[in-house]
Design a protein around this motif. Sequence first.
Motif, PDB file in Angstrom:
ATOM      1  N   VAL A  25       3.360 -17.101 -10.229  1.00 15.31           N
ATOM      2  CA  VAL A  25       3.244 -15.635 -10.290  1.00 15.31           C
ATOM      3  C   VAL A  25       2.917 -15.097  -8.896  1.00 15.31           C
ATOM      4  O   VAL A  25       2.705 -15.862  -7.952  1.00 15.31           O
ATOM      5  CB  VAL A  25       2.163 -15.177 -11.308  1.00 15.31           C
ATOM      6  N   ASP A  26       2.894 -13.766  -8.784  1.00 16.42           N
ATOM      7  CA  ASP A  26       2.621 -13.136  -7.492  1.00 16.42           C
ATOM      8  C   ASP A  26       1.235 -13.519  -6.971  1.00 16.42           C
ATOM      9  O   ASP A  26       0.306 -13.744  -7.754  1.00 16.42           O
ATOM     10  CB  ASP A  26       2.669 -11.606  -7.614  1.00 16.42           C
ATOM     11  N   LEU A  27       1.112 -13.513  -5.653  1.00 12.24           N
ATOM     12  CA  LEU A  27      -0.171 -13.818  -5.000  1.00 12.24           C
ATOM     13  C   LEU A  27      -0.689 -12.548  -4.324  1.00 12.24           C
ATOM     14  O   LEU A  27       0.021 -11.924  -3.529  1.00 12.24           O
ATOM     15  CB  LEU A  27       0.043 -14.926  -3.963  1.00 12.24           C
ATOM     16  N   ILE A  28      -1.921 -12.182  -4.675  1.00 11.82           N
ATOM     17  CA  ILE A  28      -2.597 -11.047  -4.031  1.00 11.82           C
ATOM     18  C   ILE A  28      -3.807 -11.624  -3.288  1.00 11.82           C
ATOM     19  O   ILE A  28      -4.906 -11.742  -3.842  1.00 11.82           O
ATOM     20  CB  ILE A  28      -3.054  -9.999  -5.076  1.00 11.82           C
ATOM     21  N   PRO A  29      -3.628 -12.018  -2.022  1.00 13.32           N
ATOM     22  CA  PRO A  29      -4.760 -12.624  -1.297  1.00 13.32           C
ATOM     23  C   PRO A  29      -5.897 -11.627  -1.120  1.00 13.32           C
ATOM     24  O   PRO A  29      -5.670 -10.448  -0.858  1.00 13.32           O
ATOM     25  CB  PRO A  29      -4.149 -13.003   0.051  1.00 13.32           C
ATOM     26  N   LEU A  50       4.071 -14.633   1.921  1.00 14.20           N
ATOM     27  CA  LEU A  50       3.723 -15.229   0.623  1.00 14.20           C
ATOM     28  C   LEU A  50       2.943 -14.261  -0.260  1.00 14.20           C
ATOM     29  O   LEU A  50       2.629 -14.568  -1.402  1.00 14.20           O
ATOM     30  CB  LEU A  50       2.863 -16.486   0.845  1.00 14.20           C
ATOM     31  N   SER A  51       2.632 -13.086   0.294  1.00 15.25           N
ATOM     32  CA  SER A  51       1.759 -12.139  -0.393  1.00 15.25           C
ATOM     33  C   SER A  51       2.561 -11.019  -1.030  1.00 15.25           C
ATOM     34  O   SER A  51       3.525 -10.528  -0.447  1.00 15.25           O
ATOM     35  CB  SER A  51       0.777 -11.563   0.636  1.00 15.25           C
ATOM     36  N   SER A  52       2.144 -10.589  -2.221  1.00  9.43           N
ATOM     37  CA  SER A  52       2.791  -9.422  -2.834  1.00  9.43           C
ATOM     38  C   SER A  52       1.965  -8.174  -2.578  1.00  9.43           C
ATOM     39  O   SER A  52       2.279  -7.102  -3.103  1.00  9.43           O
ATOM     40  CB  SER A  52       2.963  -9.642  -4.345  1.00  9.43           C
ATOM     41  N   GLY A  53       0.907  -8.275  -1.794  1.00  6.29           N
ATOM     42  CA  GLY A  53       0.006  -7.162  -1.528  1.00  6.29           C
ATOM     43  C   GLY A  53      -1.373  -7.749  -1.318  1.00  6.29           C
ATOM     44  O   GLY A  53      -1.591  -8.922  -1.646  1.00  6.29           O
ATOM     45  N   TRP A  54      -2.272  -6.950  -0.772  1.00  6.08           N
ATOM     46  CA  TRP A  54      -3.602  -7.454  -0.415  1.00  6.08           C
ATOM     47  C   TRP A  54      -4.666  -6.805  -1.280  1.00  6.08           C
ATOM     48  O   TRP A  54      -4.430  -5.759  -1.883  1.00  6.08           O
ATOM     49  CB  TRP A  54      -3.910  -7.161   1.058  1.00  6.08           C
ATOM     50  N   TYR A  55      -5.854  -7.408  -1.294  1.00  6.92           N
ATOM     51  CA  TYR A  55      -6.998  -6.840  -1.998  1.00  6.92           C
ATOM     52  C   TYR A  55      -8.179  -6.841  -1.039  1.00  6.92           C
ATOM     53  O   TYR A  55      -8.490  -7.865  -0.422  1.00  6.92           O
ATOM     54  CB  TYR A  55      -7.321  -7.694  -3.236  1.00  6.92           C
ATOM     55  N   VAL A  56      -8.822  -5.661  -0.908  1.00  7.13           N
ATOM     56  CA  VAL A  56     -10.058  -5.545  -0.121  1.00  7.13           C
ATOM     57  C   VAL A  56     -11.077  -4.770  -0.960  1.00  7.13           C
ATOM     58  O   VAL A  56     -10.754  -4.280  -2.056  1.00  7.13           O
ATOM     59  CB  VAL A  56      -9.839  -4.827   1.234  1.00  7.13           C
ATOM     60  N   PHE A  57     -12.273  -4.627  -0.426  1.00  8.69           N
ATOM     61  CA  PHE A  57     -13.319  -3.894  -1.152  1.00  8.69           C
ATOM     62  C   PHE A  57     -13.204  -2.391  -0.869  1.00  8.69           C
ATOM     63  O   PHE A  57     -13.092  -1.585  -1.785  1.00  8.69           O
ATOM     64  CB  PHE A  57     -14.691  -4.439  -0.743  1.00  8.69           C
ATOM     65  N   ARG A  58     -13.209  -2.000   0.402  1.00 10.58           N
ATOM     66  CA  ARG A  58     -13.172  -0.590   0.778  1.00 10.58           C
ATOM     67  C   ARG A  58     -11.905  -0.260   1.571  1.00 10.58           C
ATOM     68  O   ARG A  58     -11.434  -1.109   2.343  1.00 10.58           O
ATOM     69  CB  ARG A  58     -14.412  -0.253   1.625  1.00 10.58           C
ATOM     70  N   LEU A  67      -3.271  -3.184   7.935  1.00  6.26           N
ATOM     71  CA  LEU A  67      -2.536  -4.146   7.102  1.00  6.26           C
ATOM     72  C   LEU A  67      -1.122  -3.680   6.791  1.00  6.26           C
ATOM     73  O   LEU A  67      -0.188  -4.484   6.758  1.00  6.26           O
ATOM     74  CB  LEU A  67      -3.311  -4.418   5.804  1.00  6.26           C
ATOM     75  N   TRP A  68      -0.958  -2.372   6.550  1.00 11.86           N
ATOM     76  CA  TRP A  68       0.400  -1.905   6.233  1.00 11.86           C
ATOM     77  C   TRP A  68       1.315  -2.034   7.442  1.00 11.86           C
ATOM     78  O   TRP A  68       2.417  -2.575   7.350  1.00 11.86           O
ATOM     79  CB  TRP A  68       0.366  -0.457   5.715  1.00 11.86           C
ATOM     80  N   ASP A  69       0.874  -1.559   8.602  1.00  8.44           N
ATOM     81  CA  ASP A  69       1.708  -1.624   9.811  1.00  8.44           C
ATOM     82  C   ASP A  69       2.076  -3.068  10.148  1.00  8.44           C
ATOM     83  O   ASP A  69       3.180  -3.362  10.571  1.00  8.44           O
ATOM     84  CB  ASP A  69       0.966  -1.036  11.020  1.00  8.44           C
ATOM     85  N   MET A  70       1.112  -3.964   9.947  1.00  8.52           N
ATOM     86  CA  MET A  70       1.324  -5.344  10.357  1.00  8.52           C
ATOM     87  C   MET A  70       2.207  -6.110   9.382  1.00  8.52           C
ATOM     88  O   MET A  70       3.006  -6.953   9.789  1.00  8.52           O
ATOM     89  CB  MET A  70      -0.035  -6.047  10.492  1.00  8.52           C
ATOM     90  N   THR A  71       2.039  -5.833   8.082  1.00  6.81           N
ATOM     91  CA  THR A  71       2.685  -6.708   7.095  1.00  6.81           C
ATOM     92  C   THR A  71       3.683  -6.007   6.182  1.00  6.81           C
ATOM     93  O   THR A  71       4.446  -6.676   5.479  1.00  6.81           O
ATOM     94  CB  THR A  71       1.635  -7.377   6.176  1.00  6.81           C
ATOM     95  N   GLY A  72       3.642  -4.670   6.131  1.00  7.61           N
ATOM     96  CA  GLY A  72       4.515  -3.965   5.198  1.00  7.61           C
ATOM     97  C   GLY A  72       4.159  -4.220   3.741  1.00  7.61           C
ATOM     98  O   GLY A  72       4.987  -4.048   2.847  1.00  7.61           O
ATOM     99  N   ARG A  73       2.934  -4.639   3.498  1.00  9.59           N
ATOM    100  CA  ARG A  73       2.442  -4.859   2.126  1.00  9.59           C
ATOM    101  C   ARG A  73       1.307  -3.876   1.853  1.00  9.59           C
ATOM    102  O   ARG A  73       0.454  -3.664   2.718  1.00  9.59           O
ATOM    103  CB  ARG A  73       1.882  -6.279   1.952  1.00  9.59           C
ATOM    104  N   SER A  74       1.278  -3.320   0.656  1.00 11.90           N
ATOM    105  CA  SER A  74       0.208  -2.385   0.307  1.00 11.90           C
ATOM    106  C   SER A  74      -1.081  -3.155  -0.002  1.00 11.90           C
ATOM    107  O   SER A  74      -1.061  -4.377  -0.176  1.00 11.90           O
ATOM    108  CB  SER A  74       0.616  -1.526  -0.890  1.00 11.90           C
ATOM    109  N   THR A  75      -2.179  -2.419  -0.062  1.00 10.18           N
ATOM    110  CA  THR A  75      -3.487  -3.030  -0.311  1.00 10.18           C
ATOM    111  C   THR A  75      -4.174  -2.328  -1.476  1.00 10.18           C
ATOM    112  O   THR A  75      -4.202  -1.096  -1.527  1.00 10.18           O
ATOM    113  CB  THR A  75      -4.389  -2.895   0.935  1.00 10.18           C
ATOM    114  N   ILE A  76      -4.737  -3.098  -2.377  1.00  4.85           N
ATOM    115  CA  ILE A  76      -5.632  -2.544  -3.395  1.00  4.85           C
ATOM    116  C   ILE A  76      -7.037  -2.510  -2.802  1.00  4.85           C
ATOM    117  O   ILE A  76      -7.524  -3.530  -2.311  1.00  4.85           O
ATOM    118  CB  ILE A  76      -5.642  -3.407  -4.672  1.00  4.85           C
ATOM    119  N   ALA A  77      -7.652  -1.320  -2.803  1.00  5.47           N
ATOM    120  CA  ALA A  77      -9.051  -1.204  -2.377  1.00  5.47           C
ATOM    121  C   ALA A  77      -9.882  -1.009  -3.642  1.00  5.47           C
ATOM    122  O   ALA A  77      -9.688  -0.042  -4.386  1.00  5.47           O
ATOM    123  CB  ALA A  77      -9.233  -0.031  -1.429  1.00  5.47           C
ATOM    124  N   ALA A  78     -10.800  -1.918  -3.880  1.00  4.72           N
ATOM    125  CA  ALA A  78     -11.523  -1.933  -5.152  1.00  4.72           C
ATOM    126  C   ALA A  78     -12.344  -0.668  -5.373  1.00  4.72           C
ATOM    127  O   ALA A  78     -12.419  -0.161  -6.485  1.00  4.72           O
ATOM    128  CB  ALA A  78     -12.429  -3.154  -5.209  1.00  4.72           C
TER     129      ALA A  78
END
Length: 304
Positions: A25-29, A50-58, A67-78
């Motif tokens: 399944v997808d990986l959200i590091p 290898l990432s389908s998007g990132w997860y951070v706290f804030r 992260l977006w400029d560097m990887t073109g992947r969105s981030t979930i901020a908790a």
Amino acid sequence: MSIRTKVNLAMVRRHAEEIRAKTGVDLIPVLKADAYGLGAVAVADAISDLSSGWYVFRPSEAIESRLWDMTGRSTIAAVVLPEDEPQQLLANHIRPGVWDAAGAARYAICDPVLCVDTGMQRFACPIEKINEMRSRAPIAEAFTHAVKREQAELFRQALGGSGLRMHAAGSALLDEPGAWLDAVRPGLALYHDAVRVSARLVQAHDTRGTVGYGGFSCQRVGVILLGYSNGMRVGPCVVNGRRQQVMEVGMQSSYVSLDASDVCGDEVVLLGDGLSPGEVARSWGCSAQQALLTIARMGEKVYE
Ligand SMILES: *Cc1c(COP(=O)(O)O)cnc(C)c1O
């Protein structure tokens, strides 16, 4: 400097590949807290494909690491707070975790991710509020912070068949296929065995009587230039391939037990060479994540 911190990005990448292959399944590091001290920018760069998007706290973590400029992947901020402007999140491709109706309404334009409570009772909405939340914002994805199989099962029962993209598993549930759902969200499992931290002995000598503030006994001791101001604590270490102990911790230096052949200049390994964050954590009485973060942050990092 007397401390060396080596981060093995190829090892992080290998873990990411293995987790993807195993779960299918997808990986959200999880990159929160500067990727547990390993460096969020370096880790993201090493595994972005290898990432389908990132997860951070804030949100600030994703913005500062670009992260977006560097990887073109969105981030979930908790966790979002009133000062986090929806437009700023949108501009940085940050998707906020939401857990109440007001948050869902405020961040409706940001493709918010619903965080569902299955026992943690922190930054999450009760299962019976899910429908109300969904009436406030277009929600396409939901997650729960689960550490037990039953929590992931509760989540699956509450939302299975809803059409939402769902994820529950951090490192603790990577051996539970029922928790994999649409994606997995590991932190620690990506980073273990990837950091080696060592400090040089600046003194080494045989002892006369008891040693230090508390008066401990040990045939031979060394001193390293890391103390509790650096996060150092009493616990295991490795010197010349042998297990030793950090015997006593001062503000900026610590005593280490030594063998007769260990000398000034030798390396005291605090993480790596077979010493894992989990083993340090058992001795420190904390989580492996906390031990890893504390030790990885002690010195300047070199990437390999
Ligand atoms: C930190 C965090 C994770 C990752 O935890 P690990 O045990 O380090 O894998 C996963 N999910 C949430 C919601 C988190 O806050």
